[in-house]
Design a protein around this motif. Structure first.
Motif, mmCIF file in Angstrom:
data_model
loop_
_atom_site.group_PDB
_atom_site.id
_atom_site.type_symbol
_atom_site.label_atom_id
_atom_site.label_comp_id
_atom_site.label_asym_id
_atom_site.label_seq_id
_atom_site.Cartn_x
_atom_site.Cartn_y
_atom_site.Cartn_z
ATOM 1 N N GLN A 192 0.819 -1.201 0.000
ATOM 2 C CA GLN A 192 0.000 0.000 0.000
ATOM 3 C C GLN A 192 0.857 1.257 0.000
ATOM 4 N N ALA A 193 0.286 2.325 -0.518
ATOM 5 C CA ALA A 193 0.948 3.632 -0.551
ATOM 6 C C ALA A 193 0.597 4.384 0.732
ATOM 7 N N TRP A 194 1.515 4.364 1.691
ATOM 8 C CA TRP A 194 1.338 5.079 2.949
ATOM 9 C C TRP A 194 2.139 6.372 2.898
ATOM 10 N N LYS A 195 1.988 7.191 3.921
ATOM 11 C CA LYS A 195 2.663 8.487 3.973
ATOM 12 C C LYS A 195 4.174 8.368 3.755
ATOM 13 N N ASN A 196 4.814 7.380 4.381
ATOM 14 C CA ASN A 196 6.264 7.220 4.250
ATOM 15 C C ASN A 196 6.661 6.265 3.127
ATOM 16 N N GLY A 197 5.777 6.063 2.183
ATOM 17 C CA GLY A 197 6.113 5.240 1.030
ATOM 18 C C GLY A 197 5.396 3.905 1.029
ATOM 19 N N PRO A 198 5.863 2.977 0.184
ATOM 20 C CA PRO A 198 5.236 1.662 0.081
ATOM 21 C C PRO A 198 5.405 0.852 1.370
ATOM 22 N N VAL A 199 4.320 0.187 1.783
ATOM 23 C CA VAL A 199 4.311 -0.616 3.007
ATOM 24 C C VAL A 199 3.492 -1.881 2.768
ATOM 25 N N VAL A 200 4.004 -3.014 3.257
ATOM 26 C CA VAL A 200 3.218 -4.244 3.280
ATOM 27 C C VAL A 200 2.369 -4.153 4.554
ATOM 28 N N ALA A 201 1.155 -3.639 4.413
ATOM 29 C CA ALA A 201 0.311 -3.309 5.567
ATOM 30 C C ALA A 201 0.082 -4.504 6.489
ATOM 31 N N ARG A 202 -0.189 -5.650 5.918
ATOM 32 C CA ARG A 202 -0.449 -6.841 6.739
ATOM 33 C C ARG A 202 0.742 -7.152 7.638
ATOM 34 N N LEU A 203 1.934 -7.109 7.090
ATOM 35 C CA LEU A 203 3.149 -7.372 7.864
ATOM 36 C C LEU A 203 3.364 -6.288 8.922
ATOM 37 N N TRP A 204 3.148 -5.041 8.546
ATOM 38 C CA TRP A 204 3.313 -3.923 9.485
ATOM 39 C C TRP A 204 2.429 -4.137 10.715
ATOM 40 N N HIS A 205 1.168 -4.482 10.469
ATOM 41 C CA HIS A 205 0.226 -4.679 11.574
ATOM 42 C C HIS A 205 0.564 -5.936 12.390
ATOM 43 N N GLU A 206 0.964 -7.008 11.716
ATOM 44 C CA GLU A 206 1.353 -8.235 12.432
ATOM 45 C C GLU A 206 2.504 -7.954 13.393
ATOM 46 N N GLU A 207 3.517 -7.245 12.912
ATOM 47 C CA GLU A 207 4.675 -6.973 13.756
ATOM 48 C C GLU A 207 4.345 -5.967 14.855
ATOM 49 N N LYS A 208 3.434 -5.066 14.589
ATOM 50 C CA LYS A 208 3.012 -4.114 15.619
ATOM 51 C C LYS A 208 2.323 -4.858 16.758
ATOM 52 N N ASP A 209 1.510 -5.867 16.396
ATOM 53 C CA ASP A 209 0.759 -6.626 17.391
ATOM 54 C C ASP A 209 1.587 -7.698 18.094
ATOM 55 N N SER A 210 2.425 -8.404 17.341
ATOM 56 C CA SER A 210 3.134 -9.545 17.928
ATOM 57 C C SER A 210 4.634 -9.344 18.086
ATOM 58 N N GLY A 211 5.175 -8.258 17.601
ATOM 59 C CA GLY A 211 6.608 -8.007 17.720
ATOM 60 C C GLY A 211 7.389 -8.479 16.510
ATOM 61 N N ARG A 212 8.634 -8.085 16.481
ATOM 62 C CA ARG A 212 9.547 -8.374 15.381
ATOM 63 C C ARG A 212 10.125 -9.772 15.539
ATOM 64 N N CYS A 213 10.180 -10.526 14.446
ATOM 65 C CA CYS A 213 10.796 -11.854 14.498
ATOM 66 C C CYS A 213 12.289 -11.729 14.199
#
Length: 178
Positions: A55-76
């Protein structure tokens, strides 16, 4: 050592590989590298490297699903390489060779000044976290400088029985200067 398969990967698997290769990878840089990996894979092979939308977010392209997963469960933090398919490994190697030395803010600038993010956000004036179409990413990657085609072709002939050893930044700078 993992055995490579031909199974399709997802953004989380590619993220693990990127973090295995670079333990200090920032979240911003990770998402820009995923964008470039997706674009290059589409250009080289005509298929996506992973199924998730970018997706096109403010700071550029982002894999939204991954962004939200890591926000919720932390970085692997991966302990070993996954053994991704050769075609995907080639694209990852190419993208890392090209962008590894750039900080995330420079990658944000690149994506803001040209290409699919710029196009779908009308130059950054209409940012609604909209999906970036695969066709736009493929066309963007195909427009890259012709001298990079030599790297693509060289990767096709690289034997698979040798470990990858990255060139130094100076070697890459010399190559691109030539």
């Amino acid at each position: 050592m993992s055995i490579r398969s031909n199974a399709a990967s997802n953004a989380s698997e590619i993220t693990s590989e990127l973090r295995f290769r670079n333990r200090k990878l920032s979240k911003v840089k990770l998402h820009k590298l995923l964008f470039f990996i997706q674009a290059e894979h589409l250009a080289w092979y005509g298929t996506p490297a992973f199924p998730e939308n970018i997706q096109a977010w403010k700071n550029g392209p982002v894999v939204a699903r991954l962004w939200h997963e890591e926000k919720d469960s932390g970085r692997c933090e991966p302990e070993e390489a996954l053994g991704l398919p050769d075609t995907l490994d080639d694209v990852i190697t190419f993208v890392l060779a090209r962008f590894r030395g750039m900080p995330g803010r420079d990658l944000v600038e690149i994506t803001h000044n040209e290409g699919p993010w710029f196009e779908v956000t009308a130059g950054g004036t209409e940012i609604h976290n909209q999906n970036i179409p695969h066709d736009a990413m493929r066309q963007y990657a195909q427009r890259l400088p012709a001298e990079l085609e030599a790297i693509r072709e060289a990767l096709k002939d690289t034997p698979r029985n040798r470990p990858f050893i990255a060139d130094t930044r100076e070697d890459l700078d010399s190559f691109f200067a030539a």
